[in-house]
Design a protein around this motif. Structure first.
Motif, PDB file in Angstrom:
ATOM      1  N   ALA A 398       0.835  -1.195   0.000  1.00  0.00           N
ATOM      2  CA  ALA A 398       0.000   0.000   0.000  1.00  0.00           C
ATOM      3  C   ALA A 398       0.873   1.248   0.000  1.00  0.00           C
ATOM      4  N   VAL A 399       0.366   2.316  -0.547  1.00  0.00           N
ATOM      5  CA  VAL A 399       1.078   3.592  -0.578  1.00  0.00           C
ATOM      6  C   VAL A 399       0.218   4.636   0.138  1.00  0.00           C
ATOM      7  N   PRO A 400       0.700   5.254   1.242  1.00  0.00           N
ATOM      8  CA  PRO A 400       1.997   4.995   1.856  1.00  0.00           C
ATOM      9  C   PRO A 400       2.044   3.609   2.494  1.00  0.00           C
ATOM     10  N   VAL A 401       3.253   3.135   2.772  1.00  0.00           N
ATOM     11  CA  VAL A 401       3.426   1.799   3.331  1.00  0.00           C
ATOM     12  C   VAL A 401       2.696   1.706   4.663  1.00  0.00           C
ATOM     13  N   ASN A 402       1.831   0.703   4.782  1.00  0.00           N
ATOM     14  CA  ASN A 402       1.003   0.565   5.969  1.00  0.00           C
ATOM     15  C   ASN A 402       1.662  -0.344   7.004  1.00  0.00           C
ATOM     16  N   ILE A 403       2.755   0.099   7.581  1.00  0.00           N
ATOM     17  CA  ILE A 403       3.427  -0.656   8.636  1.00  0.00           C
ATOM     18  C   ILE A 403       3.595   0.252   9.850  1.00  0.00           C
ATOM     19  N   ASP A 404       3.024  -0.172  10.968  1.00  0.00           N
ATOM     20  CA  ASP A 404       3.213   0.522  12.237  1.00  0.00           C
ATOM     21  C   ASP A 404       4.203  -0.285  13.059  1.00  0.00           C
ATOM     22  N   ILE A 405       5.220   0.376  13.572  1.00  0.00           N
ATOM     23  CA  ILE A 405       6.265  -0.310  14.338  1.00  0.00           C
ATOM     24  C   ILE A 405       6.198   0.135  15.791  1.00  0.00           C
ATOM     25  N   GLU A 406       6.082  -0.823  16.681  1.00  0.00           N
ATOM     26  CA  GLU A 406       6.049  -0.547  18.118  1.00  0.00           C
ATOM     27  C   GLU A 406       7.218  -1.280  18.773  1.00  0.00           C
ATOM     28  N   PRO A 407       8.292  -0.561  19.162  1.00  0.00           N
ATOM     29  CA  PRO A 407       9.397  -1.236  19.851  1.00  0.00           C
ATOM     30  C   PRO A 407       8.980  -1.646  21.267  1.00  0.00           C
ATOM     31  N   ILE A 408       9.336  -2.873  21.659  1.00  0.00           N
ATOM     32  CA  ILE A 408       9.049  -3.380  22.998  1.00  0.00           C
ATOM     33  C   ILE A 408      10.385  -3.747  23.641  1.00  0.00           C
ATOM     34  N   PRO A 409      10.709  -3.200  24.813  1.00  0.00           N
ATOM     35  CA  PRO A 409      11.996  -3.517  25.454  1.00  0.00           C
ATOM     36  C   PRO A 409      12.111  -5.015  25.749  1.00  0.00           C
ATOM     37  N   GLY A 410      13.192  -5.615  25.287  1.00  0.00           N
ATOM     38  CA  GLY A 410      13.410  -7.035  25.518  1.00  0.00           C
ATOM     39  C   GLY A 410      14.042  -7.683  24.315  1.00  0.00           C
ATOM     40  N   ASP A 411      14.124  -9.027  24.344  1.00  0.00           N
ATOM     41  CA  ASP A 411      14.648  -9.769  23.207  1.00  0.00           C
ATOM     42  C   ASP A 411      13.552 -10.683  22.653  1.00  0.00           C
ATOM     43  N   HIS A 412      13.928 -11.503  21.702  1.00  0.00           N
ATOM     44  CA  HIS A 412      12.943 -12.318  20.990  1.00  0.00           C
ATOM     45  C   HIS A 412      12.144 -13.213  21.941  1.00  0.00           C
ATOM     46  N   TYR A 413      12.812 -13.778  22.947  1.00  0.00           N
ATOM     47  CA  TYR A 413      12.135 -14.711  23.849  1.00  0.00           C
ATOM     48  C   TYR A 413      11.512 -14.014  25.053  1.00  0.00           C
ATOM     49  N   SER A 414      12.142 -12.965  25.545  1.00  0.00           N
ATOM     50  CA  SER A 414      11.583 -12.290  26.725  1.00  0.00           C
ATOM     51  C   SER A 414      10.340 -11.475  26.391  1.00  0.00           C
ATOM     52  N   LEU A 415      10.060 -11.298  25.095  1.00  0.00           N
ATOM     53  CA  LEU A 415       8.916 -10.495  24.660  1.00  0.00           C
ATOM     54  C   LEU A 415       7.605 -10.991  25.268  1.00  0.00           C
ATOM     55  N   LEU A 416       7.492 -12.304  25.506  1.00  0.00           N
ATOM     56  CA  LEU A 416       6.256 -12.879  26.015  1.00  0.00           C
ATOM     57  C   LEU A 416       6.344 -13.232  27.499  1.00  0.00           C
ATOM     58  N   ARG A 417       7.337 -12.687  28.183  1.00  0.00           N
ATOM     59  CA  ARG A 417       7.465 -12.901  29.627  1.00  0.00           C
ATOM     60  C   ARG A 417       7.490 -11.555  30.327  1.00  0.00           C
ATOM     61  N   PRO A 418       7.031 -11.494  31.602  1.00  0.00           N
ATOM     62  CA  PRO A 418       7.163 -10.249  32.349  1.00  0.00           C
ATOM     63  C   PRO A 418       8.648  -9.883  32.469  1.00  0.00           C
ATOM     64  N   PRO A 419       8.997  -8.586  32.438  1.00  0.00           N
ATOM     65  CA  PRO A 419       8.082  -7.443  32.365  1.00  0.00           C
ATOM     66  C   PRO A 419       7.733  -7.013  30.935  1.00  0.00           C
ATOM     67  N   ALA A 420       8.457  -7.531  29.917  1.00  0.00           N
ATOM     68  CA  ALA A 420       8.225  -7.062  28.550  1.00  0.00           C
ATOM     69  C   ALA A 420       6.802  -7.331  28.098  1.00  0.00           C
ATOM     70  N   VAL A 421       6.211  -8.463  28.515  1.00  0.00           N
ATOM     71  CA  VAL A 421       4.873  -8.810  28.049  1.00  0.00           C
ATOM     72  C   VAL A 421       3.831  -7.797  28.540  1.00  0.00           C
ATOM     73  N   LEU A 422       4.102  -7.115  29.646  1.00  0.00           N
ATOM     74  CA  LEU A 422       3.158  -6.099  30.133  1.00  0.00           C
ATOM     75  C   LEU A 422       3.122  -4.909  29.177  1.00  0.00           C
ATOM     76  N   ALA A 423       4.305  -4.515  28.666  1.00  0.00           N
ATOM     77  CA  ALA A 423       4.345  -3.432  27.676  1.00  0.00           C
ATOM     78  C   ALA A 423       3.686  -3.876  26.377  1.00  0.00           C
ATOM     79  N   LEU A 424       3.940  -5.115  25.974  1.00  0.00           N
ATOM     80  CA  LEU A 424       3.301  -5.640  24.761  1.00  0.00           C
ATOM     81  C   LEU A 424       1.787  -5.661  24.917  1.00  0.00           C
ATOM     82  N   ALA A 425       1.290  -6.118  26.077  1.00  0.00           N
ATOM     83  CA  ALA A 425      -0.142  -6.189  26.304  1.00  0.00           C
ATOM     84  C   ALA A 425      -0.781  -4.805  26.285  1.00  0.00           C
TER      85      ALA A 425
END
Length: 434
Positions: A398-425
């Motif tokens: 799509a134009v403009p490119v329809n990508i929203d980026i939300e950085p979440i503090p953590g790494d690939h695996y910690s993303l789904l564990r507290p505390p990073a998962v609270l920011a993701l949620a």
């Protein structure tokens, strides 16, 4: 009904100290029920202690150090205070204490509240299978996360092993559901912490690697088509909400693409640290031999456990591709990668699912998608990524490119564990609310 309240953590449980506004005072059950309508499960206190007044410091603030140890209200046992009532509940309580490393557990305590995660769930089910001779799928913990419910499920189950279906109800609710796609390991228990951190209301379903009734899908596109058939059993028409972590995000992308081709509306497509096909940060395109796949499987297990691959496991990568799986299994247990109570059959099933999903991911090239993509990207300290879209910009046409980026503090695996998962949620809930 409450004049004052203070909440603190004791022994990994939230305790609420409550001063009632008058008579009759609300009961703990009433307060817990009301809070569950307003808060994620992990924020609902497990114990309520009623006091005539909160202790104060000389400056007039709540003196948290002076709050007493909680005691069960008369006639109203609290979480952790309900002892086993049957031999099966007693046996399950002993298994839970060993697996979770805790001294006290009640039949109404939630496995996830006590620190359970996907790998400890594998250990739990393996021990239950050894003790009872009965087999329950891991996802049964969503339906029965307490000893009380699990004992009831075991009582309802015959001797035949339970069949794993693709669609798993994680949480009920009203309104449009959110469907969570499994990562490369094939299970959906990795979303337990996210489900508890999201505000109540939105129904949550998981799509896991099932026991395929007919021939397994050879490609990711075919797998996505099968999952769409299961999805429509829960929600026949759109708009749809799809999300997934790692491989789950790629599968959700392909499902969203097929839905839009069929004329359906995709309201939300959320990717949790998923790399686009062909991106150098994702899976390799070259053919991997059996030894390399086993090494990746070992690293994935270590990541799910929240640790690096131990030095003692380095020998696994030197095992030749012709090494029998039983020998590799024994080496993995000796290295501490696999729990000692996990049997070879269960590990073989886990590895087969991992290997099949990895092959599908390797063969997926993707295709253009004209909808909006929301990428929740793991971002470590000082994170600088040449391509913050992780390759999805090439497929979002799509134009403009329809990508929203939300950085979440953590790494690939910690993303789904507290505390990073609270920011993701928090960020995901805002998208769902919008």
């Amino acid at each position: 009904g409450v004049r004052e309240a203070a909440v603190l953590s004791r022994d990994r449980r939230l305790v609420a100290y409550v001063v009632a506004a008058g008579e009759p005072a609300p009961t703990a059950a009433e307060l817990r029920g009301l809070l569950r309508e307003l808060l994620p499960e992990h924020m609902v206190p497990a114990f309520f202690q009623f006091l005539p007044a909160l202790p104060l410091t000389p400056s007039g603030k709540v003196d948290r150090r002076a709050l007493p140890a909680p005691e069960p209200a008369a006639g109203e046992p609290e979480a952790g205070a309900v002892p086993p009532r049957t031999p099966l509940e007693g046996a399950l309580a002993g298994i839970w204490r060993e697996v979770l490393g805790i001294e006290r557990v009640g039949v109404e305590d939630s496995f996830f509240d006590l620190g359970g995660h996907s790998l400890s769930a594998v250990r739990l089910m393996a021990r239950i299978r050894r003790h009872t001779g009965r087999d329950l799928p891991l996802a049964a913990l969503f339906a029965g996360p307490t000893i009380e419910r699990l004992a009831a499920l075991l009582g309802e189950t015959g001797e035949a092993p339970a069949r794993r279906e693709p669609l798993v109800e994680i949480r009920g609710g009203s309104g449009r559901p959110l469907f969570l796609l499994h990562p490369v390991g094939g299970g959906v228990l990795c979303y337990a912490a996210l489900a508890r951190a999201l505000p109540p209301g939105t129904p949550l379903y998981g799509l896991q690697s099932p026991d395929w009734e007919s021939e397994e899908p050879a490609t990711l596109e075919a797998m996505a088509e099968r999952y769409l058939a299961a999805l429509r059993a829960a929600q026949p028409r759109g708009p749809y909400r799809l999300a997934g972590w790692s491989l789950g995000g790629v599968t959700a992308f392909e499902m969203a693409r097929q839905l839009r081709q069929a004329g359906e509306e995709v309201e939300l497509l959320a990717l949790f640290d998923s790399y686009a096909p062909g991106h150098p940060g994702g899976v390799w395109r070259e053919e991997l031999d059996e030894a390399a796949v086993r090494a990746l499987f070992a690293r994935d297990l270590a990541g799910l456990l929240g640790r690096e691959l131990p030095a003692s496991a380095a020998g696994l990568e030197r095992l030749g591709p012709g090494t029998p799986l039983a020998e590799a299994f024994a080496a993995a247990q000796a290295a501490g990668l696999l729990p000692p109570e996990l049997d070879f059959a269960e590990t073989g099933r886990m590895f087969a699912s991992f290997k099949a999903n990895l092959r599908r991911l390797q063969g997926y090239a993707g295709a253009p998608y004209s909808g909006r993509v929301t990428l929740f990207r793991a971002a470590g300290p000082g994170d600088e990524v040449p391509d913050p879209t992780l390759g999805w910009e090439a497929l979002a046409v799509a134009v403009p490119v329809n990508i929203d980026i939300e950085p979440i503090p953590g790494d690939h695996y910690s993303l789904l564990r507290p505390p990073a998962v609270l920011a993701l949620a928090t960020q995901l809930a805002a998208r769902l609310g919008a």
